[in-house]
Design a protein around this motif. Structure first.
Motif, PDB file in Angstrom:
ATOM      1  N   SER A   7       3.460  -7.153  -8.680  1.00  0.00           N
ATOM      2  CA  SER A   7       2.918  -5.824  -8.363  1.00  0.00           C
ATOM      3  C   SER A   7       2.066  -5.845  -7.105  1.00  0.00           C
ATOM      4  O   SER A   7       1.428  -4.845  -6.777  1.00  0.00           O
ATOM      5  CB  SER A   7       2.080  -5.306  -9.536  1.00  0.00           C
ATOM      6  OG  SER A   7       1.037  -6.210  -9.841  1.00  0.00           O
ATOM      7  N   LYS A  18       3.591   1.504  -3.597  1.00  0.00           N
ATOM      8  CA  LYS A  18       4.172   2.773  -3.173  1.00  0.00           C
ATOM      9  C   LYS A  18       5.564   2.994  -3.762  1.00  0.00           C
ATOM     10  O   LYS A  18       6.148   4.044  -3.578  1.00  0.00           O
ATOM     11  CB  LYS A  18       4.232   2.825  -1.650  1.00  0.00           C
ATOM     12  CG  LYS A  18       2.861   2.790  -0.991  1.00  0.00           C
ATOM     13  CD  LYS A  18       2.982   2.909   0.521  1.00  0.00           C
ATOM     14  CE  LYS A  18       1.616   2.783   1.180  1.00  0.00           C
ATOM     15  NZ  LYS A  18       0.661   3.791   0.722  1.00  0.00           N
ATOM     16  N   SER A  19       6.095   1.985  -4.421  1.00  0.00           N
ATOM     17  CA  SER A  19       7.437   2.100  -4.984  1.00  0.00           C
ATOM     18  C   SER A  19       7.378   2.693  -6.388  1.00  0.00           C
ATOM     19  O   SER A  19       6.631   2.230  -7.241  1.00  0.00           O
ATOM     20  CB  SER A  19       8.104   0.723  -5.034  1.00  0.00           C
ATOM     21  OG  SER A  19       9.363   0.819  -5.653  1.00  0.00           O
ATOM     22  N   LYS A  20       8.185   3.707  -6.612  1.00  0.00           N
ATOM     23  CA  LYS A  20       8.248   4.309  -7.938  1.00  0.00           C
ATOM     24  C   LYS A  20       9.239   3.574  -8.834  1.00  0.00           C
ATOM     25  O   LYS A  20       9.219   3.725 -10.051  1.00  0.00           O
ATOM     26  CB  LYS A  20       8.650   5.787  -7.823  1.00  0.00           C
ATOM     27  CG  LYS A  20       7.656   6.639  -7.051  1.00  0.00           C
ATOM     28  CD  LYS A  20       8.142   8.079  -6.941  1.00  0.00           C
ATOM     29  CE  LYS A  20       7.159   8.928  -6.148  1.00  0.00           C
ATOM     30  NZ  LYS A  20       7.630  10.331  -5.999  1.00  0.00           N
ATOM     31  N   SER A  43       4.961  -1.182  -9.525  1.00  0.00           N
ATOM     32  CA  SER A  43       3.660  -0.853  -8.952  1.00  0.00           C
ATOM     33  C   SER A  43       2.571  -1.056  -9.997  1.00  0.00           C
ATOM     34  O   SER A  43       2.841  -1.054 -11.215  1.00  0.00           O
ATOM     35  CB  SER A  43       3.657   0.613  -8.506  1.00  0.00           C
ATOM     36  OG  SER A  43       3.736   1.474  -9.639  1.00  0.00           O
ATOM     37  N   ASP A  81       0.478   0.993 -11.024  1.00  0.00           N
ATOM     38  CA  ASP A  81       0.469   2.157 -11.916  1.00  0.00           C
ATOM     39  C   ASP A  81       1.539   2.042 -12.992  1.00  0.00           C
ATOM     40  O   ASP A  81       1.295   2.339 -14.166  1.00  0.00           O
ATOM     41  CB  ASP A  81       0.691   3.441 -11.109  1.00  0.00           C
ATOM     42  CG  ASP A  81      -0.516   3.803 -10.269  1.00  0.00           C
ATOM     43  OD1 ASP A  81      -0.365   4.634  -9.353  1.00  0.00           O
ATOM     44  OD2 ASP A  81      -1.610   3.262 -10.534  1.00  0.00           O
ATOM     45  N   ASN A  82       2.751   1.609 -12.596  1.00  0.00           N
ATOM     46  CA  ASN A  82       3.816   1.450 -13.583  1.00  0.00           C
ATOM     47  C   ASN A  82       3.535   0.293 -14.537  1.00  0.00           C
ATOM     48  O   ASN A  82       3.877   0.352 -15.718  1.00  0.00           O
ATOM     49  CB  ASN A  82       5.157   1.231 -12.884  1.00  0.00           C
ATOM     50  CG  ASN A  82       5.839   2.530 -12.511  1.00  0.00           C
ATOM     51  OD1 ASN A  82       5.683   3.531 -13.210  1.00  0.00           O
ATOM     52  ND2 ASN A  82       6.591   2.523 -11.426  1.00  0.00           N
ATOM     53  N   GLN A  90       3.952  11.841   2.913  1.00  0.00           N
ATOM     54  CA  GLN A  90       4.329  12.203   1.555  1.00  0.00           C
ATOM     55  C   GLN A  90       5.009  13.562   1.520  1.00  0.00           C
ATOM     56  O   GLN A  90       5.946  13.792   0.735  1.00  0.00           O
ATOM     57  CB  GLN A  90       3.097  12.208   0.641  1.00  0.00           C
ATOM     58  CG  GLN A  90       3.428  12.339  -0.838  1.00  0.00           C
ATOM     59  CD  GLN A  90       4.409  11.282  -1.314  1.00  0.00           C
ATOM     60  OE1 GLN A  90       4.227  10.099  -1.044  1.00  0.00           O
ATOM     61  NE2 GLN A  90       5.457  11.685  -2.016  1.00  0.00           N
ATOM     62  N   GLU A 143      13.259  14.432  -1.028  1.00  0.00           N
ATOM     63  CA  GLU A 143      13.623  14.461  -2.442  1.00  0.00           C
ATOM     64  C   GLU A 143      14.264  15.794  -2.801  1.00  0.00           C
ATOM     65  O   GLU A 143      15.269  15.852  -3.524  1.00  0.00           O
ATOM     66  CB  GLU A 143      12.383  14.216  -3.298  1.00  0.00           C
ATOM     67  CG  GLU A 143      12.667  14.192  -4.793  1.00  0.00           C
ATOM     68  CD  GLU A 143      11.408  14.017  -5.625  1.00  0.00           C
ATOM     69  OE1 GLU A 143      11.541  13.874  -6.853  1.00  0.00           O
ATOM     70  OE2 GLU A 143      10.305  14.034  -5.041  1.00  0.00           O
ATOM     71  N   LEU A 174      15.433   7.022  -2.869  1.00  0.00           N
ATOM     72  CA  LEU A 174      14.635   5.877  -3.312  1.00  0.00           C
ATOM     73  C   LEU A 174      14.116   5.093  -2.110  1.00  0.00           C
ATOM     74  O   LEU A 174      12.965   4.649  -2.088  1.00  0.00           O
ATOM     75  CB  LEU A 174      15.467   4.975  -4.214  1.00  0.00           C
ATOM     76  CG  LEU A 174      15.976   5.595  -5.521  1.00  0.00           C
ATOM     77  CD1 LEU A 174      16.864   4.606  -6.265  1.00  0.00           C
ATOM     78  CD2 LEU A 174      14.815   6.031  -6.399  1.00  0.00           C
ATOM     79  N   ALA A 179      11.290   6.968  -0.462  1.00  0.00           N
ATOM     80  CA  ALA A 179      10.019   6.870  -1.172  1.00  0.00           C
ATOM     81  C   ALA A 179       9.276   5.581  -0.852  1.00  0.00           C
ATOM     82  O   ALA A 179       8.057   5.499  -1.047  1.00  0.00           O
ATOM     83  CB  ALA A 179      10.263   6.975  -2.677  1.00  0.00           C
ATOM     84  N   ARG A 180       9.989   4.582  -0.344  1.00  0.00           N
ATOM     85  CA  ARG A 180       9.352   3.305  -0.027  1.00  0.00           C
ATOM     86  C   ARG A 180       8.861   3.228   1.419  1.00  0.00           C
ATOM     87  O   ARG A 180       8.247   2.242   1.810  1.00  0.00           O
ATOM     88  CB  ARG A 180      10.333   2.158  -0.293  1.00  0.00           C
ATOM     89  CG  ARG A 180      10.730   2.010  -1.748  1.00  0.00           C
ATOM     90  CD  ARG A 180      11.491   0.719  -1.984  1.00  0.00           C
ATOM     91  NE  ARG A 180      12.813   0.735  -1.380  1.00  0.00           N
ATOM     92  CZ  ARG A 180      13.921   1.095  -2.022  1.00  0.00           C
ATOM     93  NH1 ARG A 180      13.863   1.494  -3.270  1.00  0.00           N
ATOM     94  NH2 ARG A 180      15.096   1.064  -1.403  1.00  0.00           N
TER      95      ARG A 180
END
Length: 879
Positions: free
Chosen positions: A261, A269-271, A443, A445-446, A798, A805, A840, A843-844
């Motif tokens: 991570s 920053k990766s979802k 990440s 967060d994940n 963003q 998106e 995807l 988003a990175r």
């Protein structure tokens, strides 16, 4: 330069799953200095690829030299005794029509050029000078070291880099550098001329190298030329650089589980959540037979309709199913698995992997029919790769370094003899209960949200939005590939039929033929007159369509479900039995000529055409898909019939279906309606780089305002920089130009920028109907400089990502646009999966990525100016 980390990850992987149905004749000999000489004569194109491969790479390096193979690869394409400056080197490249590149991997560094076969002798001298007399000019090396470091930086900006590095470290410990062809920063930055001379003296000796010549050459002439230019008088052998032999790479002793991570500014920053697993596999040097079995196993596991893929795809736990396979190496072969975890279901993916691997070791997991299909696919993949002389040469050099040419030639027969019992034994010997590295990239967060820990990942002590997953790949009996995305309950179903090639591959004398062909043919068939055809489409609620572009030609139809099959029947009928009556042809040609004659009256449409003349100078894209008046006037109905016959071959076609149609129904319908298409191959020509001339074109016209329009080269879709360039040009810069020219200064009706999506790609910057073109040019230049010099704010980036998106969702909202997106991605990038990967990848993207691509690509503009007064060239070019 090609990204060498990607070369490590991808090129050998493709090579390991190859075999051919019709094998090339390979002549293998050896020069008097020990240089291996491999020649393959291919007469299907007037081209020849000359490649030199050296058995070096990270597996030969030490911690103090890790990166020298990579730096040497970059310096190979610099000055030498015959061409001492970069300017002379590149001038010779252009003069001979050379396409060149090189790659660095773990067990091989290769350098290759492809050029017209008439220049073979000069090409051989060019390569001989490069390999024998590199100058290693320190000034050039200082610059190139920074290029290599920028490549390093690019890797470090990707979350996947940290996953790969962590897995390698866990697998090999202190020896992990031997799996790092990218190298280490301090080694690259400290390299000197003396360092490179020492490296050359040890590894760049003929008895550690091979010369590959593949293409339209005379065998005897090629051998004589090789001996003359690279024989013992010119290139003396040296001591075997691999003696004494190094200790083999360590093999994993226990299972390791990792959560990756960090660094938070990249991974954070990766979802996406990525699950990966690696095992030590067989090596060519230790268990050669098992390497063939491993390739068959990997192909079986990758079959899209097979149990393994369904375990991830149909269960909805992994986006796009799962990737699993084997990477052949002389030393350090690996078995690898990865999937993109859906909805945080990390444990479900891990459990599915362990359960399916365990089942693979038992009888009944695969059938004999599955095994036969896998073997056939291996042969077909090998045949496709052998079509290109360059690709064949690269494959041969890979196998020469990592096994042998004999390994390559025996590959089809070895794979054909693999049995299901051997596959099961391979799984038991190398996978079930064996030590593995299992890692999750997520990440912080994940990690927190889904409770991802090493304990969660680790196998039990007993040892023992899924968009891409909805797409199925079919092949009709005549060889036409089909992409099917079943959407139960969809109100509309769409069919897209693509013909690869487009205007870029068309004879210039027939420009416009595809447009006229489809416009005429789809009006009526021999079976269904024009009026009845149109009435039937209206009754069905069907909407036919067509498109002719640089890269492909497309014809389509969409309709409600109850009328879709009949709509497809009518459309394909116009291809199978086109009426092509002269009256309809003349109507369509007249309309096309009127449009061409009137295009100058619409400045917004005309100014892009104006800039195309210098920007596409000498390029295949200079061939207008809709034709020009001279070619359209010269076309006849016979030209249309001839062109249709050229298009209707399976090797250049792709069919995409999106909607409420399952596999069985789609197969039945398409076999019935497209079964008439004959089998045939089609090799798309490569798309060269743009070489615009001149940089500015001006057309004086008494208009109320002036139109400015610029084009510049950018990476194509599928390129690692594409997502960042798309956000930089089509997102951030576009919004800033509108805010500056339209809102703040109010000097233009419209201003903006965007990115194309072609195999040879370009970006645009435009300003429409401005009263002050000089001021507009200054403002555009200022915004470009700002993007290149300052980091875009996280909020602004963003916003661009969010808009991307939205665009991605819009592309998939309708059946027709979804089908078009899949087909376009497949033909332009080489894989339909990239249709789903772009958001995807976007988003990175980081602010640093945006600035980097702005510096790299927002330059060398070609301008068109349309209006009453010329704009100074220096102002447009930022000089």
């Amino acid at each position: 330069m090609r990204n060498t980390a990607l070369a490590l990850a991808l090129v050998p992987l493709l090579a390991t799953a190859t075999a051919v149905a019709s094998e090339p004749e390979i002549d293998v000999s050896h020069l008097d200095n020990g240089l291996d000489l491999i020649i393959v004569q291919k007469r299907d194109a007037a081209l020849v690829t000359i490649e030199i491969a050296v058995k070096t790479g990270s597996f030969t390096e030490t911690p103090d030299t890790n990166g020298l193979s990579h730096l040497y690869e970059h310096m190979f394409f610099k000055g030498n005794a015959a061409l001492p400056t970069q300017e002379r080197y590149m001038a010779r490249v252009r003069e001979l029509g050379i396409s060149f590149n090189g790659t660095t991997s773990t067990e091989r560094v290769n350098y290759f050029i492809t050029l017209p076969s008439r220049n073979f002798a000069e090409g051989m001298r060019f390569m001989a000078d490069a390999i024998l007399t590199p100058l290693f000019n320190m000034g050039e090396m200082v610059k190139e070291r920074e290029v290599v470091i920028s490549e390093y930086d690019r890797n470090e900006s990707s979350p996947g880099y940290y996953l790969r590095r962590a897995v390698n470290q866990a697998l090999y410990g202190d020896e992990a550098y031997r799996k790092n062809p990218l190298g280490e920063r301090h080694v690259i930055l400290s390299a000197t001329q003396e360092t490179m001379r020492d490296f050359q003296a040890r590894y760049y000796v003929p008895n550690n190298a091979a010369l590959f010549i593949v293409g339209d050459v005379n065998l005897t002439e090629a051998k004589v030329m090789a001996q003359t230019l690279l024989g013992v008088r010119q290139w003396r052998p040296g001591p075997d650089p691999h003696r004494p032999a190094r200790a083999p790479l360590p093999r994993l002793r226990e299972t390791k589980a990792l959560v990756v991570s960090e660094p938070a500014d990249v991974v954070g920053k990766s979802k996406a959540i990525q699950l990966a697993a690696h095992w030590n596999g067989p090596d060519v040097g230790r268990d050669e037979r098992a390497t063939f079995v491993a390739d068959v196993w990997g192909t079986l596991a990758g079959l899209p309709h097979n149990r393994f893929q369904k375990a991830f795809r149909d269960a909805g736990i992994a986006d796009g199913g799962a990737s699993i396979g084997y990477y052949t190496q002389r030393e350090g072969g690996e078995v690898h698995f990865s999937c993109s975890v859906r909805d945080g279901q990390v444990k479900a993916c891990r459990d599915a992997l362990l359960a399916e691997v365990a089942a693979m070791g038992q009888a009944g997991y695969w059938t004999e029919e599955d095994l036969a299909l896998a073997k056939r696919n291996l042969r077909i993949m090998r045949a496709y790769e052998a079509q290109s002389g360059a690709a064949l040469s690269h494959n041969l050099s890979f196998w020469w370094a990592s096994s042998s040419i004999d390994y390559y030639t025996s590959y089809p027969e070895e794979c054909d003899t693999v049995t299901l019992d051997e596959v099961q034994r391979f799984v038991r010997d190398y996978l079930i209960g064996r030590p593995m590295v299992i890692a999750c990239l997520a990440s912080p967060d994940n990690v927190a949200a889904h409770g991802i820990t090493p304990v969660l990942l680790a196998p039990p002590p007993a040892g023992g939005e899924a968009a891409a997953a909805a797409v199925e790949q079919l092949t009709l009996r005549n060889g036409i590939p089909v992409l099917l995305r079943t959407t139960p309950g969809s109100g509309l179903t769409a069919l897209e039929i693509y013909f690869a090639g487009g205007a870029a591959a068309l004879d210039p004398a027939r420009l416009g033929v595809d447009t006229l062909l489809l416009a005429t043919a789809t009006q009526a068939s021999k079976r269904t007159p024009r009026d009845r055809m149109q009435a039937e489409f209206v009754r069905l609620g069907a909407r036919p369509g067509m498109d002719v572009g640089y890269d492909y030609t497309r014809v389509s139809v969409q309709a409600p479900g109850d009328g879709f099959a009949r709509a497809v029947e009518l459309l394909t009928e116009t291809l199978r039995e086109p009426l092509l009556d002269p009256a309809t042809f003349e109507q369509q040609r007249s309309a096309r000529l009127a449009a061409l004659e009137n295009e100058r009256t619409r400045p917004d449409d005309y100014v892009p055409r104006l800039v195309n003349v210098p920007f596409f100078h000498g390029h295949p894209y200079a061939r207008r898909p809709d034709g020009v008046a001279e070619t359209v006037k010269a076309l006849t109905v016979d030209h249309l019939r001839q062109r249709l016959d050229e298009l209707l071959v399976s090797g250049r076609m792709l069919v995409v279906v999106v909607g409420d149609l399952d596999r069985a129904a789609a197969t039945k319908l398409l076999e019935a309606q497209l079964g008439f298409v004959r089998r045939g191959d089609f090799a798309r020509p490569e798309v060269p780089a743009f070489r615009p001339s001149p940089p500015v074109v001006f057309e004086q016209r008494q208009l109320p305002g002036t139109y400015l329009y610029a084009k510049f080269a950018v990476p194509p879709p599928g390129h690692p920089d594409y997502a960042a360039a798309r956000l930089a040009v089509g997102g951030v810069l576009r919004a800033r130009l509108w805010a500056s020219l339209r809102t703040e200064h109010a000097i233009a009706y419209a201003a903006g920028s965007g990115l194309g999506a072609f195999r040879g790609n370009f970006g645009v910057v435009s300003c429409a109907n401005t009263k002050d073109p000089r001021k507009a040019a200054q403002l555009i230049a200022a915004e470009v400089r700002r993007l290149q010099e300052e980091l875009v704010s996280a909020e602004e980036l963003q916003g661009a990502i969010a808009q991307e998106e939205t665009t991605a969702h819009q592309r998939n909202e309708g059946a027709a646009s979804h089908a078009q997106g899949l087909g376009h991605a497949h033909l332009v990038t080489g894989s339909w999966r990239n249709h789903y990967e772009l958001p995807l990848a976007a988003a990175r993207v980081t602010p640093e990525d945006v600035r980097r691509v702005a510096r790299e690509y927002l330059k060398d503009f070609t301008w068109a100016v349309l209006g009453p007064a010329e704009v100074p060239q220096a102002l447009l070019l930022g000089q």
